[in-house]
Design a protein around this motif. Sequence first.
Motif, mmCIF file in Angstrom:
data_model
loop_
_atom_site.group_PDB
_atom_site.id
_atom_site.type_symbol
_atom_site.label_atom_id
_atom_site.label_comp_id
_atom_site.label_asym_id
_atom_site.label_seq_id
_atom_site.Cartn_x
_atom_site.Cartn_y
_atom_site.Cartn_z
ATOM 1 N N SER A 278 0.514 -1.064 0.463
ATOM 2 C CA SER A 278 0.146 0.181 -0.044
ATOM 3 C C SER A 278 0.774 1.440 -0.131
ATOM 4 N N ALA A 279 2.254 1.151 0.532
ATOM 5 C CA ALA A 279 2.651 2.322 1.134
ATOM 6 C C ALA A 279 3.998 1.992 0.939
ATOM 7 N N GLY A 280 4.844 2.399 -0.556
ATOM 8 C CA GLY A 280 6.467 1.864 -0.338
ATOM 9 C C GLY A 280 7.374 2.664 0.416
ATOM 10 N N PRO A 281 8.586 2.312 0.165
ATOM 11 C CA PRO A 281 9.117 3.803 0.587
ATOM 12 C C PRO A 281 9.681 4.806 0.175
ATOM 13 N N LEU A 282 9.243 4.625 -1.356
ATOM 14 C CA LEU A 282 9.567 6.199 -2.542
ATOM 15 C C LEU A 282 7.767 6.620 -2.191
ATOM 16 N N GLY A 283 6.881 5.976 -2.215
ATOM 17 C CA GLY A 283 5.425 6.397 -2.134
ATOM 18 C C GLY A 283 5.299 7.066 -0.756
ATOM 19 N N LYS A 284 6.542 7.104 0.548
ATOM 20 C CA LYS A 284 6.357 7.750 1.833
ATOM 21 C C LYS A 284 6.591 9.320 1.474
ATOM 22 N N ILE A 285 7.423 9.490 0.265
ATOM 23 C CA ILE A 285 7.880 10.061 0.671
ATOM 24 C C ILE A 285 7.350 12.015 0.232
ATOM 25 N N ARG A 286 7.425 12.570 1.412
ATOM 26 C CA ARG A 286 6.257 13.899 0.884
ATOM 27 C C ARG A 286 7.196 14.928 0.757
ATOM 28 N N ALA A 287 6.926 16.212 0.089
ATOM 29 C CA ALA A 287 7.241 17.760 -0.061
ATOM 30 C C ALA A 287 7.761 18.472 0.590
ATOM 31 N N ARG A 288 8.878 19.053 0.748
ATOM 32 C CA ARG A 288 9.225 20.131 2.311
ATOM 33 C C ARG A 288 9.246 21.246 1.248
ATOM 34 N N ILE A 289 8.796 22.731 1.459
ATOM 35 C CA ILE A 289 8.557 24.112 1.591
ATOM 36 C C ILE A 289 8.915 24.688 2.627
ATOM 37 N N GLN A 290 9.024 25.968 2.613
ATOM 38 C CA GLN A 290 10.094 27.149 3.474
ATOM 39 C C GLN A 290 8.912 27.982 3.652
ATOM 40 N N VAL A 291 7.942 28.340 4.308
ATOM 41 C CA VAL A 291 7.091 29.544 3.785
ATOM 42 C C VAL A 291 7.059 29.961 4.941
ATOM 43 N N VAL A 292 7.122 31.538 5.161
ATOM 44 C CA VAL A 292 7.409 32.717 6.144
ATOM 45 C C VAL A 292 5.878 33.435 6.602
ATOM 46 N N ILE A 293 5.187 33.434 7.634
ATOM 47 C CA ILE A 293 3.777 34.320 7.518
ATOM 48 C C ILE A 293 4.049 34.867 8.422
#
Length: 452
Positions: A278-293
């Motif tokens: 259902s969820a392989g190692p690559l499939g678990k990788i999520r994006a990272r972004i850096q936001v200043v609010i």
Amino acid sequence: MTSPAETPGSDAFTASLAGLAHGMEGLAQDAAAVQIREVRLLAAAAALAEKTSAGSPARVRERDMALRSISAELGGIMRVADRTMQRRIDEARTIVEDYPAALEAWEAGRIVRGHVLTIVAAGSVLPPELRGAFADAAVPKCERDTPNRVRPALEMLAQHLHPRSFAERHEEAAAGRCVRIVPGRDGMSDLIATMPTALVEGAHDRLTRMGRAIIDTRGERAAGAGLGLDSTDGTTGDHSRAEIVTTDARTMDQVRADLLADLLLAGTPALDETRDTSAGPLGKIRARIQVVIPAHALAGDDHDACDLVGRSPIDAATARQLAAGNTQWERLVTHPVTGAVLAVDSYRVPEAMRRYLQARDQHCRFPGCRQAAVRCEIDHNEDHALGGKTHTCNLCHLCQRHHSMKQFTCWRVRQLLGGVLEWTSPLGRIYREDAPRPAVAFTPADVTLPPF
């Protein structure tokens, strides 16, 4: 070919480099003078077209015809198309008429051509009557940094000065989101998606992190593919798969493209070793972004934009949605005058030092580099092996390129108070790198500010 006497660090090498640097300084000054003369001459060409059509009943058409004729004449001299020359004339007129403070600073040597073009690009969203005031505020920012570094601050400044809220304009722009195909050659085409910046940045980051995982584990996957035994006859298993893995020499761009195709067409990366689950190692990788609010945007104010570090402004609603779904986010207390980060607190800070440095640095701290801190390495300014302490006053973010350059060339760096870096080139030239000011800042009213 470099002679043995001109090896890096030798007196001969330093003398040769000094000669190149001196020549480049003179060339830059000469080039700036010529570029400024060209801008003023082309602006005069626009004024001539305007004067030629003054009083004509068909003034707009007369001016356009005059401008076309002038552009063709000057284009023939410069050996460029008349349309290209007309665009350069329009740009020159915009600089002279709408951004006089920028042109004056360029002539005085306080900024360079790249700064002027960045000011014009950032100010293009503003009505003409606001561009002069925008340039007045933008020039001092440009004097402190390189054009690519100062661009986000100028974009945020322009968004703040705009009479319409960023959220309103973003909503209109988002209505134009689309996916389109541009046919190419040799059986290739471009798939272009126009979407909100935060989504595009997140998608690219996830593809990059998945691609890095594939490239970094090539050896392990090749070994695993070649050693599997068939349970019936004892022979080695999937030879075709082993051959594919062991011959995988794709670049990062190629891997990203293949992953995008896999995810869009099959929903899972083809090289994920557990892709049948259902969820392989690559499939678990999520994006990272850096936001200043800014705090007022977090509270619901939609007028100003938020800063997607390393990219461009994003709308406050998207930033609030990202903050609401994140269990780790920091409050930055900034100096009201200098904008420098004074303090950082968080609801959960498992790696306080790293997160403080990420908030302070925002991006790679080599002069001119804007690689976001989340994609950089933390470097000891004074090498740890030589006694350098693991403390914020001896640490900063450097991208892989500039981290390697610090290690293997004669460039040196030391950190001063306030996170200021002082880089020394092989010629002994000093380049000051101030800790960047967040494009948006928050200073609570009840905070007693230390002298800065």
